[in-house]
Design a protein around this motif. Sequence first.
Motif, short mmCIF file in Angstrom:
data_model
loop_
_atom_site.label_atom_id
_atom_site.label_comp_id
_atom_site.label_asym_id
_atom_site.label_seq_id
_atom_site.Cartn_x
_atom_site.Cartn_y
_atom_site.Cartn_z
N TYR A 114 0.93 -1.23 0.03
CA TYR A 114 0.05 0.06 0.03
C TYR A 114 0.92 1.15 0.02
O TYR A 114 0.31 2.49 0.33
CB TYR A 114 -0.98 -0.07 1.36
CG TYR A 114 -2.19 -1.28 1.04
CD1 TYR A 114 -3.18 -1.05 0.36
CD2 TYR A 114 -1.76 -2.18 1.80
CE1 TYR A 114 -4.11 -2.09 0.46
CE2 TYR A 114 -2.72 -3.25 1.67
CZ TYR A 114 -3.57 -3.06 1.13
OH TYR A 114 -4.77 -4.28 0.88
N GLN B 3 -3.63 6.07 1.70
CA GLN B 3 -3.10 5.27 1.12
C GLN B 3 -4.11 3.88 1.01
O GLN B 3 -4.04 3.16 0.24
CB GLN B 3 -1.80 4.66 1.78
CG GLN B 3 -0.81 5.81 1.82
CD GLN B 3 -0.35 6.03 0.45
OE1 GLN B 3 -0.75 7.37 -0.06
NE2 GLN B 3 0.09 5.24 -0.26
N LEU B 4 -4.78 3.82 2.17
CA LEU B 4 -5.87 2.70 1.94
C LEU B 4 -7.46 3.23 1.68
O LEU B 4 -8.22 2.64 1.89
CB LEU B 4 -5.85 2.04 3.42
CG LEU B 4 -4.62 1.51 4.11
CD1 LEU B 4 -4.60 1.10 5.52
CD2 LEU B 4 -4.19 0.22 3.09
N ARG C 190 -9.57 0.63 0.01
CA ARG C 190 -10.37 -0.17 0.93
C ARG C 190 -11.36 0.38 1.85
O ARG C 190 -12.07 -0.44 2.82
CB ARG C 190 -9.36 -0.83 1.72
CG ARG C 190 -8.09 -1.69 0.93
CD ARG C 190 -8.71 -2.90 0.44
NE ARG C 190 -7.81 -3.57 -0.41
CZ ARG C 190 -8.21 -4.79 -1.08
NH1 ARG C 190 -9.56 -5.35 -0.93
NH2 ARG C 190 -7.38 -5.39 -1.98
#
Length: 418
Positions: free
Chosen positions: A105, A269-270, A273
């Motif tokens: 990630y 960065q996530l 998700r």
Amino acid sequence: AGALLLIAGCLFALARLRQVAGGTGAESIAQLGARNISRRRGRSLATIAVLASGVFMVIAVDSFRKGAPEDSARRDSGTGGFAFIGESSAPIYEDLNSAKGRDAYALDDKLMTGVRVVQMRVRDGDDASCLNLNRAVQPRIVGVSVGVRRNELEGRFMQGEKNNWGIVDWGFAKMCEDPGTVPAIVDANTLQWALQKKVGDKLDSLDERGEVLKLRVRATISPSILQGMVFVDEPAFVEKFPNTAGYRFFLVDCPREKMDAVREHLTRQLGDRGLELTPAVKRLAEFNEVENTYLSIFQVLGGLGMLLGSAGLGIVVARNVFERRREFGLLEAVGFTPQMLRRLVFAEHRWLIVGALGIGAVSALTAVWPRLSAQAAHFPWRGILTLLFGMALLGAFWAWLATRLALRGSQLAALRNE
């Protein structure tokens, strides 16, 4: 102890009234007023008891308000020492603490130095926290690995020395302790109020096959940010919910000086998700606000009762004055001015206010002494002192108003009818 002290205070007030009634002479208006309140001891005692009971209840309720922890970094606080609590809409399969997971990630190694991410598996269900007013039938189940329990959670959140995260070891329970059930840990408030169970009871849920999943509550954790969830061993979670893969529940521990930067970096960065991080202190405050709201409701009701009780003091003052109009007429005939008579009546009843506030406050502080000694920094001293000061002013106002209305003119007319 607090309730008995309240009763003892009222009995002491009665004994004091009897002692004052047996005295002789008075050197001032204040002393004469103090002696006059013993004329109707039952009426005076009833006034003291009502006001003292109201003060006792309101102070005792208000003292249990919850605030933010003094040090949110402490492991035994409601935050467990974690900076953030988070969830993702899509599962994350990589270990974000490993080099491989961070590379997947593109996490900044320098920024992530000193940052630990605790990852757990989640089976969605009913919210069993205090934010849900309905009873939870199928609470959320969270799977915790043995590594997380030993390295990240041990010593956090727990109530008492006997409770530890290793108590949910499913393998040990299957072999010898409680075959057929899965050991679980639940937040104390969730267990008592939302699930209406206690330690040792079973919680019936359903696994992915539709079969009954029996959860045995082995321990509780103190009220914390983990409210509303049932924690089980990860191997048991995987066996009962084999299609629920990856991790979607996270606790982030990081240095306080770079909290904002770490939160922004992980969220960015996530983002694919759907990771959302909430400050642990903020989540704990949301839970505490629910309890504080209920306390505010009780405090408003208690304050209304105290308002009526203080108004009742004015009625007592007015009745005492009307019953003694001939006495006041005699005092006016021998040289007492109307201003002196009003001072006399006010001096009589101010001791009722002072006595009631003193008895109620001391007994209430005795009742909540354990909380006072444990969390002196969060004890609502300002609110309690404001309450006592407001009650004193309110009682004095009703006493003054009743005296002013009852002694508006000369009382000599009542003496002429004697």
